[in-house]
Design a protein around this motif. Structure first.
Motif, short mmCIF file in Angstrom:
data_model
loop_
_atom_site.label_atom_id
_atom_site.label_comp_id
_atom_site.label_asym_id
_atom_site.label_seq_id
_atom_site.Cartn_x
_atom_site.Cartn_y
_atom_site.Cartn_z
N GLN A 253 15.98 38.76 7.67
CA GLN A 253 16.36 39.98 6.95
C GLN A 253 15.28 41.05 7.08
OE1 GLN A 253 17.26 38.21 3.01
NE2 GLN A 253 19.43 38.56 3.46
N LYS A 254 14.92 41.32 8.33
CA LYS A 254 13.89 42.30 8.64
C LYS A 254 14.33 43.19 9.81
CE LYS A 254 10.72 41.00 5.66
NZ LYS A 254 11.66 40.21 4.84
N GLY A 255 13.58 44.27 10.03
CA GLY A 255 13.78 45.12 11.19
C GLY A 255 12.63 44.92 12.16
N CYS A 256 12.60 45.69 13.24
CA CYS A 256 11.53 45.52 14.22
C CYS A 256 11.38 46.75 15.10
CB CYS A 256 11.79 44.30 15.11
SG CYS A 256 13.20 44.52 16.24
N VAL A 257 10.22 46.82 15.73
CA VAL A 257 9.94 47.81 16.77
C VAL A 257 9.35 47.07 17.96
CG1 VAL A 257 8.46 49.72 17.47
CG2 VAL A 257 9.61 49.80 15.27
N LEU A 258 9.91 47.30 19.15
CA LEU A 258 9.34 46.79 20.40
C LEU A 258 8.83 47.97 21.22
CD1 LEU A 258 11.92 44.11 21.61
CD2 LEU A 258 10.00 43.81 20.05
N PHE A 259 7.81 47.75 22.03
CA PHE A 259 7.25 48.80 22.87
C PHE A 259 7.57 48.49 24.34
CE2 PHE A 259 4.71 48.71 19.02
CZ PHE A 259 4.69 50.06 18.66
N GLU A 260 8.24 49.43 24.97
CA GLU A 260 8.66 49.24 26.36
C GLU A 260 7.47 48.91 27.26
OE1 GLU A 260 11.50 51.58 29.55
OE2 GLU A 260 10.15 52.77 28.31
N GLU A 261 6.35 49.61 27.06
CA GLU A 261 5.18 49.41 27.92
C GLU A 261 4.52 48.05 27.73
OE1 GLU A 261 2.67 52.76 27.17
OE2 GLU A 261 3.68 53.97 28.71
N LYS A 262 4.88 47.34 26.64
CA LYS A 262 4.29 46.04 26.36
C LYS A 262 5.14 44.87 26.89
CE LYS A 262 0.76 47.65 23.98
NZ LYS A 262 -0.64 47.49 24.46
N LEU A 263 6.35 45.15 27.36
CA LEU A 263 7.22 44.08 27.82
C LEU A 263 6.65 43.51 29.12
CD1 LEU A 263 10.75 45.69 27.22
CD2 LEU A 263 9.27 44.43 25.61
N GLY A 323 15.92 48.88 10.78
CA GLY A 323 16.74 48.52 11.92
C GLY A 323 15.93 47.97 13.07
N TYR A 324 16.52 47.98 14.28
CA TYR A 324 15.88 47.41 15.47
C TYR A 324 15.72 48.53 16.50
CZ TYR A 324 18.73 43.83 13.15
OH TYR A 324 19.37 43.06 12.23
N HIS A 325 14.49 48.77 16.94
CA HIS A 325 14.25 49.90 17.83
C HIS A 325 13.27 49.55 18.96
CE1 HIS A 325 15.82 52.06 14.27
NE2 HIS A 325 16.35 52.85 15.19
N LEU A 326 13.38 50.32 20.03
CA LEU A 326 12.47 50.25 21.17
C LEU A 326 11.79 51.60 21.31
CD1 LEU A 326 11.59 48.64 23.85
CD2 LEU A 326 13.35 50.03 24.97
N ILE A 327 10.46 51.61 21.44
CA ILE A 327 9.72 52.82 21.73
C ILE A 327 9.53 52.89 23.24
CG2 ILE A 327 7.64 54.16 21.31
CD1 ILE A 327 9.32 53.71 18.82
N THR A 328 10.12 53.87 23.89
CA THR A 328 10.07 53.97 25.34
C THR A 328 8.70 54.43 25.82
OG1 THR A 328 10.80 56.28 25.39
CG2 THR A 328 12.52 54.58 25.34
N GLY A 329 8.51 54.39 27.13
CA GLY A 329 7.24 54.78 27.70
C GLY A 329 6.88 56.22 27.43
N ASP A 330 7.88 57.09 27.22
CA ASP A 330 7.61 58.49 26.89
C ASP A 330 7.70 58.76 25.39
OD1 ASP A 330 10.29 58.04 26.84
OD2 ASP A 330 10.84 59.72 28.13
N ASN A 331 7.51 57.68 24.59
CA ASN A 331 7.39 57.77 23.14
C ASN A 331 8.67 58.23 22.44
OD1 ASN A 331 5.69 57.19 20.94
ND2 ASN A 331 5.23 59.36 20.65
N VAL A 332 9.81 57.81 22.95
CA VAL A 332 11.09 58.09 22.32
C VAL A 332 11.61 56.80 21.69
CG1 VAL A 332 13.48 58.81 22.68
CG2 VAL A 332 11.64 59.93 23.94
#
Length: 344
Positions: A253-263, A323-332
């Motif tokens: 029951q949580k949200g998250c942020v992933l970073f594209e540059e870290k994959l 919610g669940y989000h991805l931060i792209t390489g250009d910080n979007v």
């Protein structure tokens, strides 16, 4: 009775939603059932000793293609897939049960090849082949495998347990297995049109190995214990990073942020996907067949996790409303979507 042509077709839910819905019809009646359907594996308790069990069924032309799959590699991979669920509960594999259905297309030598691969994987994780049965099949090869493991109650990890601000970690690298599958399928089509053609896999050995013979990540479990790191939640990454992280978040029951540059991804995977005109991030998030481990840890374990080779921190846990989000390489910031299981 006339057919109702205006009736809308029934849309099948995703695999995990379907399992959760079906499991509602089977309430738990025994105190020894610790974890039932809905996680990577089942957990039962007997006098304080916990047993972790995962069962899988693999069908030819649905889960594997013998056009390009060496039988020994197939046996190894199927065992790895079953053990992956046990390892994703932070358990140690101990036994494997195998049932094989074969048609008259297969002789004893071919069955032995499959089992030699199974045995090699058992040796890798120090587990025993504790059960074996053979039966007949009309045509397709069918293999059913049950992996069993052991875990101290205090060491058990499920998808549930992640807390806000904890770090999201993964083992290995991603999209290589998916890329290997794309190459195999491409060369299969060439072969079907021209049986005399030779496949071109020059320099792609790593990608093929990741698809045909993935390794069970018992090394990661052992290293985490050596560094005294107890993950708060854990999942098997079998259908892409997006599905795995959303499984943990929904259960916790949580949200998250992933970073594209870290994959984590190898240069070979990146370049090959580019040549195939496929977005590498999409492949990592949804490609599947990696059988790596995703787990969350407390921030206080940050210095410890840096000592564990082949582990990357790719994001962190947030409050459920985020919610669940991805931060792209250009910080979007973009919403995470999991392709997951498609019913056919």
């Amino acid at each position: 009775m006339s057919e109702n042509t205006n009736q809308e077709p029934v849309k099948m839910p995703g695999k995990y939603e379907l399992i959760a819905d079906l499991a509602k019809f089977f309430p738990v009646e025994n105190a020894s059932t610790v974890v039932g359907p809905g996680d990577d594996a089942t957990v039962t308790d007997s006098d304080g000793n916990q047993t972790v069990t995962s069962s899988k069924v693999f069908i030819e032309n649905v889960h594997f293609d013998l056009t390009y799959f060496p039988l020994r590699h197939l046996g190894y991979k199927l065992a790895t897939v079953a053990f992956a669920d046990v390892l994703a509960m932070n358990a140690t594999p101990s036994q494997l049960l195998v049932n094989i259905a074969v048609s008259d297309r297969f002789d004893l030598r071919m069955v032995n090849e499959i089992l030699s691969g199974v045995g090699a994987c058992c040796e890798t994780v120090h587990a025993d082949l504790a059960g074996l049965d053979l039966t007949t099949s009309p045509r397709e090869l069918v293999v059913s495998i049950t992996a069993i493991g052991e875990c101290a109650p205090a060491q058990l990890c499920t998808r549930k347990g992640a807390s806000e601000n904890e770090l999201i970690c993964v083992s290995g690298d991603f999209a290589a297995a998916y890329t290997g599958l794309l190459l195999l399928e491409r060369e299969k089509k060439v072969f079907e049109k021209n049986p005399g053609a030779q496949p071109d896999f020059t320099g792609k050995d790593y990608l093929l190995r990741r698809q045909l013979k993935p390794e069970p990540r018992i090394d990661i479990i052992e290293k985490l214990r050596q560094e005294e790191i107890l993950p708060t939640a854990m999942a098997n990454v079998s259908e892409g990073l997006a599905t795995a992280v959303m499984q943990i978040c929904k259960a916790s029951q949580k949200g998250c942020v992933l970073f594209e540059e870290k994959l984590p991804m190898t240069e070979l995977t990146f370049v090959t996907l580019k040549d195939l005109d496929i977005v590498h991030t999409v492949a990592a998030l949804n490609g599947g067949d990696d059988y790596e481990l995703m787990f969350t840890i407390k921030q206080s374990d940050f210095e410890k996790i840096k000592k564990v080779d082949n582990v990357s921190i790719i994001g962190y846990i947030k409050e459920e409303s985020a919610g669940y989000h991805l931060i792209t390489g250009d910080n979007v910031q973009v919403p995470l979507q999991a392709q997951g299981f498609q019913h056919s």
